[in-house]
Every structure is written in structure tokens, then in C-alpha cells.
Scaffold this motif. Structure first.
Motif, PDB file in Angstrom:
ATOM      1  N   LEU A 122       0.612  -1.114  -0.010  1.00  0.00           N
ATOM      2  CA  LEU A 122       0.136  -0.138  -0.006  1.00  0.00           C
ATOM      3  C   LEU A 122       0.761   1.289  -0.029  1.00  0.00           C
ATOM      4  CD1 LEU A 122      -2.975  -0.619   2.182  1.00  0.00           C
ATOM      5  CD2 LEU A 122      -3.223   0.389  -0.126  1.00  0.00           C
ATOM      6  N   LYS A 123       2.048   1.260   0.721  1.00  0.00           N
ATOM      7  CA  LYS A 123       2.879   2.428   0.910  1.00  0.00           C
ATOM      8  C   LYS A 123       3.397   2.509  -0.454  1.00  0.00           C
ATOM      9  CE  LYS A 123       2.721   4.389   4.931  1.00  0.00           C
ATOM     10  NZ  LYS A 123       2.226   5.609   5.053  1.00  0.00           N
ATOM     11  N   VAL A 124       3.888   1.519  -1.172  1.00  0.00           N
ATOM     12  CA  VAL A 124       4.431   1.806  -2.361  1.00  0.00           C
ATOM     13  C   VAL A 124       3.418   2.434  -3.379  1.00  0.00           C
ATOM     14  CG1 VAL A 124       5.482   0.607  -4.308  1.00  0.00           C
ATOM     15  CG2 VAL A 124       5.996   0.057  -2.129  1.00  0.00           C
ATOM     16  N   ALA A 125       2.302   1.917  -3.421  1.00  0.00           N
ATOM     17  CA  ALA A 125       0.987   2.434  -4.316  1.00  0.00           C
ATOM     18  C   ALA A 125       0.757   3.764  -4.180  1.00  0.00           C
ATOM     19  CB  ALA A 125      -0.112   1.429  -4.225  1.00  0.00           C
ATOM     20  N   LEU A 126       0.740   4.139  -2.817  1.00  0.00           N
ATOM     21  CA  LEU A 126       0.369   5.333  -2.344  1.00  0.00           C
ATOM     22  C   LEU A 126       1.517   6.451  -2.328  1.00  0.00           C
ATOM     23  CD1 LEU A 126      -1.996   4.377   0.553  1.00  0.00           C
ATOM     24  CD2 LEU A 126      -2.700   5.513  -1.606  1.00  0.00           C
ATOM     25  N   ALA A 147       3.214  10.979   3.100  1.00  0.00           N
ATOM     26  CA  ALA A 147       3.226  10.326   4.371  1.00  0.00           C
ATOM     27  C   ALA A 147       4.037  11.049   5.288  1.00  0.00           C
ATOM     28  CB  ALA A 147       3.915   8.926   4.270  1.00  0.00           C
ATOM     29  N   ALA A 148       4.282  10.374   6.374  1.00  0.00           N
ATOM     30  CA  ALA A 148       5.149  11.143   7.431  1.00  0.00           C
ATOM     31  C   ALA A 148       6.558  11.161   7.212  1.00  0.00           C
ATOM     32  CB  ALA A 148       4.921  10.433   8.812  1.00  0.00           C
ATOM     33  N   ALA A 149       7.452  12.195   7.246  1.00  0.00           N
ATOM     34  CA  ALA A 149       8.593  12.331   6.567  1.00  0.00           C
ATOM     35  C   ALA A 149       9.486  11.192   7.191  1.00  0.00           C
ATOM     36  CB  ALA A 149       9.198  13.437   7.257  1.00  0.00           C
ATOM     37  N   THR A 150       9.290  10.612   8.240  1.00  0.00           N
ATOM     38  CA  THR A 150       9.962   9.411   8.845  1.00  0.00           C
ATOM     39  C   THR A 150       9.137   8.287   9.062  1.00  0.00           C
ATOM     40  OG1 THR A 150      11.701  10.675   9.936  1.00  0.00           O
ATOM     41  CG2 THR A 150      11.453   8.555  10.683  1.00  0.00           C
ATOM     42  N   MET A 151       9.380   7.072   8.353  1.00  0.00           N
ATOM     43  CA  MET A 151       8.701   5.817   8.651  1.00  0.00           C
ATOM     44  C   MET A 151       9.571   4.577   9.017  1.00  0.00           C
ATOM     45  SD  MET A 151       5.905   5.472   5.347  1.00  0.00           S
ATOM     46  CE  MET A 151       7.249   5.955   3.967  1.00  0.00           C
ATOM     47  N   ILE A 152       9.066   4.031   9.951  1.00  0.00           N
ATOM     48  CA  ILE A 152       9.838   2.926  10.617  1.00  0.00           C
ATOM     49  C   ILE A 152       9.131   1.681  10.333  1.00  0.00           C
ATOM     50  CG2 ILE A 152      10.971   1.869  12.748  1.00  0.00           C
ATOM     51  CD1 ILE A 152      10.916   4.743  13.609  1.00  0.00           C
ATOM     52  N   ARG A 181      11.445  -2.320  -2.827  1.00  0.00           N
ATOM     53  CA  ARG A 181      10.160  -1.450  -2.693  1.00  0.00           C
ATOM     54  C   ARG A 181      10.793  -0.562  -1.409  1.00  0.00           C
ATOM     55  NH1 ARG A 181       9.112  -5.437  -5.511  1.00  0.00           N
ATOM     56  NH2 ARG A 181       7.204  -5.230  -7.035  1.00  0.00           N
ATOM     57  N   LEU A 182      11.264  -0.925  -0.444  1.00  0.00           N
ATOM     58  CA  LEU A 182      11.902  -0.254   0.785  1.00  0.00           C
ATOM     59  C   LEU A 182      12.700   1.105  -0.029  1.00  0.00           C
ATOM     60  CD1 LEU A 182      12.380  -2.719   3.350  1.00  0.00           C
ATOM     61  CD2 LEU A 182      10.516  -0.853   3.554  1.00  0.00           C
ATOM     62  N   ALA A 183      13.494   0.638  -0.783  1.00  0.00           N
ATOM     63  CA  ALA A 183      14.582   1.655  -1.285  1.00  0.00           C
ATOM     64  C   ALA A 183      13.762   2.581  -2.106  1.00  0.00           C
ATOM     65  CB  ALA A 183      15.457   0.808  -2.094  1.00  0.00           C
ATOM     66  N   ARG A 184      12.765   1.886  -3.005  1.00  0.00           N
ATOM     67  CA  ARG A 184      11.997   2.981  -3.706  1.00  0.00           C
ATOM     68  C   ARG A 184      11.303   4.001  -2.809  1.00  0.00           C
ATOM     69  NH1 ARG A 184       7.258   0.470  -7.040  1.00  0.00           N
ATOM     70  NH2 ARG A 184       8.673  -1.315  -7.115  1.00  0.00           N
ATOM     71  N   LEU A 185      10.744   3.542  -1.648  1.00  0.00           N
ATOM     72  CA  LEU A 185      10.000   4.516  -0.698  1.00  0.00           C
ATOM     73  C   LEU A 185      10.904   5.425  -0.053  1.00  0.00           C
ATOM     74  CD1 LEU A 185       7.442   2.481   1.421  1.00  0.00           C
ATOM     75  CD2 LEU A 185       6.995   4.142  -0.342  1.00  0.00           C
ATOM     76  N   ALA A 186      12.043   5.046   0.039  1.00  0.00           N
ATOM     77  CA  ALA A 186      13.164   5.721   0.858  1.00  0.00           C
ATOM     78  C   ALA A 186      13.675   7.077  -0.208  1.00  0.00           C
ATOM     79  CB  ALA A 186      14.411   5.018   1.212  1.00  0.00           C
ATOM     80  N   GLN A 187      13.311   6.983  -1.504  1.00  0.00           N
ATOM     81  CA  GLN A 187      13.474   8.309  -2.169  1.00  0.00           C
ATOM     82  C   GLN A 187      12.742   9.511  -1.838  1.00  0.00           C
ATOM     83  OE1 GLN A 187      13.116   6.822  -6.175  1.00  0.00           O
ATOM     84  NE2 GLN A 187      14.602   5.272  -6.128  1.00  0.00           N
ATOM     85  N   LYS A 188      11.598   9.117  -1.370  1.00  0.00           N
ATOM     86  CA  LYS A 188      10.746  10.194  -1.024  1.00  0.00           C
ATOM     87  C   LYS A 188      10.627  10.536   0.600  1.00  0.00           C
ATOM     88  CE  LYS A 188       7.858   9.698  -4.962  1.00  0.00           C
ATOM     89  NZ  LYS A 188       8.358  10.955  -5.598  1.00  0.00           N
ATOM     90  N   SER A 189      10.964   9.594   1.303  1.00  0.00           N
ATOM     91  CA  SER A 189      10.799   9.769   2.855  1.00  0.00           C
ATOM     92  C   SER A 189      12.185   9.125   3.518  1.00  0.00           C
ATOM     93  CB  SER A 189       9.821   8.879   3.399  1.00  0.00           C
ATOM     94  OG  SER A 189       8.429   9.478   2.651  1.00  0.00           O
TER      95      SER A 189
END
Length: 550
Positions: A439-443, A448-453, A472-480
Motif C-alpha cells: 500500500l505504501k508503494v502504491a500510495l 506520508a510522514a517524513a519518517t517511517m519505521i 520497494r523499501l529503497a523506492r519508498l526511501a527516495q521520498k521519505s
């Protein structure tokens, strides 16, 4: 994003200072090294329920502080403003919490003391923690509609404005109807009171004039006999004035006989003149005081009516004309109130139509966006070994409100033919974390919050699935900023920053520490994760390949 974490005397952590950066950071370590302690300590600074078991044995208190960098438009600033917390622009926001061994705790935000609940409100926009037992973020249906709107780029300002206009008019209409209902209860009384006061036709000062007139007429009645007697004494052939005139004629005939008689004549002449004037004044007064019994009765009756009406309305008699004007105004307000209500009802009908139009348009956008999100999530499920599951965005009609007429909830079915249900109630522990990641990747574009754990999102999977998670985590980390507690070497290899959690004992005291690894140390740590306690050359070679591929 989270810049610094300082921990003192939390369970096995004696003192720890950690610096964090943007991008993907991973925390690894052997089982039991204390990864959960680190997250518990961070949770303390974010306002979660305090547990005295977190205080290091033998210490009076534990303390944790977390420093965050915020840009000028960060949503957490609104929470700070609501709590009256000032912060210098450009300065980091520091959240701090102390916990005493006896259970007492104190919380601070930006140096100001706050309640733990206030700390949670601020932290809600700073950090998202996703774990197998997390009941916030994506698992909370209350936030699903906002996430869907951000995913679709829907601007709800028009519907919010339309709702505000509608709400204002509804409140205005209710207030006017209440006023009219109250006025209508007095309508009959107002009509009667207005007619009663108007019929009497009281003038300002009339009560005082009537009271004075009645007093004069009563006084005249009391002295009527005396006035009649004075007429008799002054007038007639035997009256005092006639006798003075006779005396004057006699003195006139003999005045020359002696000077004193001349003086006596002069005195009598003066007395005659004065007596004549007195007779005229008495006659004039008698005429002025003359009245009939009917006139007195009429004056007394009107005075009684005026005073009685004034007592009835609890005002002074001279206030009756003013009261009549006030009552007429109140009566007129009833008619004008009906006109105002008719105007408001007309405006309300138009406002309701405008709201329905914009809310329906947004509802259609949400349903279309839900279908697109379903497709996007479905594309993420297969690589995460969730190919048997289905995801859908359920958009249903609910009560109208400032955000429209829709309720949105993310639902899943984990097996073919199984019914759809809430994410938190259907997914198992391992599936839950992967669903959240999908969901996080699709959204990702929805914000989202600037920091996700993510806490052990890769539990129970390996190989290709772990690689898919890492990618997918690496992809998300490009924005957060992402921090991931992991046991997977495939995930660890994707990190930009790698921290190792270690536990050591000197025989009497056990301590947990965390340090950032160099590139060589990273390779060694990933090799350990691949091979276990005994690190082999093959494991080191495989670790190097993972790092190179990342």
C-alpha cells in the motif's frame, strides 16, 4: 525527518547518541541484542504509554529525546500552534520524555512541558511506525479517505467551502425559527396589549396633569363655602365694599373741617380700591375653581385607568407611549422574521444543491481513484508473495460532512473466495507488514510522514520475496526517511545507512549499544546474516554481490 536520538538509562541502554540521515537506514543485530528496546525508547519520546519496566535497573529515571528537522509547511507545526508552543524557524524540534522508576513521567516539546497526549498529537505527523501489532496509520480506516484523496489529487476545498456555507445557513435558519417561535408565542398577547394601550391614548405628562387637576378640584370643593361667604362679605348693599363707599361719601362732605378728616378720606379711598381688587380676585379664583362633580369623576376615572395600565405593564405612566412603540416593533419583527426565514430557506435550497453537486463530483472521483489504487496494489502483491490475496478500496455513502458524502476503507481477501474484510482483521502477522508495504508503494505519491519505521517487515520470508521487499523499501526511501529493523540480508544490502545493535556483558552488567557501520563492516554484517555465527568466505562473497546489486 528524524535527525538525532538520545537515550539514557532505558533497559539495557546506558547512554546512546544516534545520528540519522535521509534515505533508507537499516538496523540489524543478533536476536536479543535489543532492537525492540530501541523502538520502545523512540516510542517513549513520541508519547506512547509509559512502562516503568523501561527504566534501567538501579536508576531513578530514564530519558529519551528525539530531534526532528521540519520544513516551513510541515503539518506538525499546526499541532504545535494548537498547543501554544513557539519554535524558532529553522531550529530542530526536540521531543523529550522522562520516566521515573516510580511511574511518574514528564513530556516536553520544543522545551515546553506538554501532556503525553499532546506529545502524541505532535508526533503523529512526524513518524509512522509499522509493525505486526501496529493499529495506526494504514490500519486505521479513519485515515483511508484522506489517503485516497491524496492518491487521486482530489482538492476537497470546494466541498468544504460548500459545507461551511450550508452549515452557516442551517444554523442561521434554526436561530431565526427559534426567535420566531418565541415571538409567535407572544403574538396574541402583543396584539391585545397594543390595542389596550393604543385605545387609552396616554400622552407623556398626562398622568401628572390629571393628578394636579384632581387635586385642584378637590381643593375647590373644600373651600366653596368660604368663597360664597366672601362674596357675601364683599358684595351686596350690606357688604364691606358698599359700607366703605358710604363712609367715603360721608367723609367727603366733612373733610374740609379738619386736616385729619382729609387724611381719613384718603385712607378710606385706598381701602375701597384694595377691597375692590380683592373682590375681583376672589371672583376670578372662584370661576377658575368652578367644576362639576362629573368633571371630577371623569378625571379620577381616567387617572385610575392610566395608573392601572402602568402597573399592569410594570412601567411608570409616562413610559406607556414608549412601551407602545416597543410592542409595535416586536409585533413588526414577527412579520419581518417570517420574511427573513423565507429568504434563508431560499438560500439554503441553493446551498444544498451546490453542496450536492460538488460532493457527488468528488464521490465519482473517489470511486475512479479507488479502482486505480486497487490495480496499483494488485501489481505489488505478486512480488511480495501475496498473489492469492485481493485488495479493494470500498467507497460507500455516509452522512454528509465537510469532506463529502463518502466513507473509504481499504479491505482485503487473503484467499480465493474468502470475503473481504478490514486489513487489520484479515491479514496474518507476516502478511500484514507486506500489505502495508504494498500500500505504501502504491500510495507513494499520496504523501506520508517524513519518517517511517518498519519493524521486521521481512519476518518469515526470504529469497526473492525479501529482495522484492528491499527493492520497494529503497523506492519508498527516495521520498521519505525509512528506518527498518530487519533480519534479511537482501533488505540490509539496499540501505544507504546501516546500524548494528550489539549487546555486551562484563559479567555483572549487560549493555546494549548501537553504532553505524563502515562499508567493510556492512559487508561483514550482511555475511553474518547470510551464514550465521561462523562467517565464511562464501558468505562474504555473497554479501559483496548483494551490495553490488543494490
Amino acid at each position: 525527518m528524524l535527525r538525532q536520538l538520545s537515550i539514557r538509562d532505558v533497559v539495557l541502554i546506558e547512554a546512546l547518541e544516534l545520528e540519522f540521515e535521509a534515505g533508507l537506514g537499516v538496523l540489524t543485530g543478533e536476536t536479543g541484542a535489543g532492537k525492540s528496546i530501541l523502538l520502545d525508547a523512540l516510542g517513549l519520546a513520541l508519547g506512547v504509554r509509559a512502562d516503568t519496566g523501561l527504566v534501567r535497573s538501579g536508576q531513578a529515571q530514564a530519558s529519551v529525546s528525539a530531534a526532528f528537522e521540519l520544513d516551513s509547511g510541515h503539518p506538525a507545526l499546526a499541532a504545535l500552534d494548537e498547543q501554544g508552543i513557539e519554535r524558532e524557524p529553522g531550529e530542530p524540534l526536540i521531543l523529550r520524555r522522562t520516566l521515573k522508576s516510580d511511574g511518574g513521567s514528564r513530556a516536553f516539546a520544543g522545551g515546553a512541558a506538554v501532556a503525553a497526549a499532546g506529545l502524541r498529537d505532535i508526533a503523529a505527523d512526524l513518524v509512522e511506525i509499522h509493525g505486526q501489532h501496529d493499529d495506526r496509520g494504514l490500519l486505521n480506516p479513519r485515515g483511508h479517505r484522506d489517503l485516497l484523496d491524496r492518491f487521486a489529487g482530489i482538492d476537497i476545498a470546494p466541498v468544504r467551502s460548500a459545507w461551511t456555507r450550508l452549515s452557516v445557513l442551517e444554523a442561521e435558519l434554526a436561530a431565526e425559527r427559534a426567535k420566531l417561535d418565541e415571538a409567535n408565542r407572544d403574538r396574541e398577547w402583543l396584539d391585545y396589549a397594543i390595542g389596550e394601550i393604543d385605545a387609552l391614548g396616554v400622552e407623556v405628562g398626562e398622568e401628572e396633569r390629571l393628578a394636579s387637576l384632581r387635586q385642584d378640584m378637590k381643593a375647590a370643593a373644600r373651600i366653596e363655602d368660604d368663597l360664597g361667604a366672601l362674596d357675601d362679605l364683599f358684595g351686596g348693599s350690606d357688604g364691606g365694599l358698599a359700607q366703605l363707599r358710604q363712609a367715603a361719601r360721608r367723609l367727603e362732605r366733612i373733610a374740609e373741617a379738619h386736616p385729619l378728616l382729609a387724611e381719613a378720606l384718603a385712607s378710606v379711598d385706598r381701602a375701597t380700591i384694595e377691597t375692590a381688587e380683592a373682590e375681583d380676585k376672589v371672583a376670578e379664583a372662584r370661576r377658575a375653581l368652578a367644576h362639576s362633580p362629573a368633571e371630577l369623576e371623569n378625571a379620577e376615572a381616567r387617572l385610575f385607568d392610566i395608573r392601572g395600565l402602568a402597573r399592569k405593564h410594570r412601567v411608570e405612566p409616562d413610559r406607556l407611549p414608549g412601551l407602545l412603540d416597543e410592542l409595535r416593533q416586536r409585533r413588526g419583527a414577527i412579520d419581518s422574521g417570517e420574511e427573513r426565514i423565507a429568504g434563508i430557506e431560499q438560500d439554503l435550497t441553493a446551498a444544498r444543491a451546490a453542496y450536492d453537486e460538488v460532493a457527488s463530483a468528488i464521490s465519482a472521483e473517489r470511486r475512479a481513484a479507488g479502482a486505480r489504487l486497487d490495480t496499483a496494489v494488485a501489481g505489488e502483491l505478486v512480488p511480495l508473495k501475496l498473489d492469492a490475496a485481493q485488495f479493494r478500496t470500498a467507497v460507500t455513502v455516509t452522512d454528509a460532512g465537510p469532506a463529502g458524502i463518502d466513507r473509504a476503507e481499504f479491505e482485503i481477501s487473503t484467499n480465493p473466495g474468502a470475503p473481504f474484510g478490514p486489513l487489520s482483521k484479515i491479514a496474518s502477522g507476516g502478511e500484514l507488514s507486506r500489505f502495508i508495504l504494498a500500500l505504501k508503494v502504491a500510495l507513494a505519491e499520496a504523501g506520508a510522514a517524513a519518517t517511517m519505521i518498519f519493524d521486521e517487515i521481512d519476518r518469515g520470508v526470504g529469497g526473492a520475496v525479501a529482495s522484492a521487499i528491499g527493492e520497494r523499501l529503497a523506492r519508498l526511501a527516495q521520498k521519505s526517511q525509512l528506518l527498518v529493523v530487519t533480519h534479511s540480508p537482501q533488505v540490509a544490502a539496499r540501505a544507504a545507512h546501516h546500524y548494528r545493535i550489539e549487546k555486551a556483558s562484563d559479567g555483572t552488567v549487560t549493555r546494549t549499544s548501537v553504532r553505524r557501520l563502515t562499508e567493510d563492516e556492512r559487508r561483514e554484517e550482511i555475511a553474518r546474516m547470510l551464514s550465521g555465527a561462523a562467517i565464511t568466505d562464501e558468505a562474504r562473497a555473497q554479501a559483496a554481490k548483494l551490495l553490488e546489486a543494490a
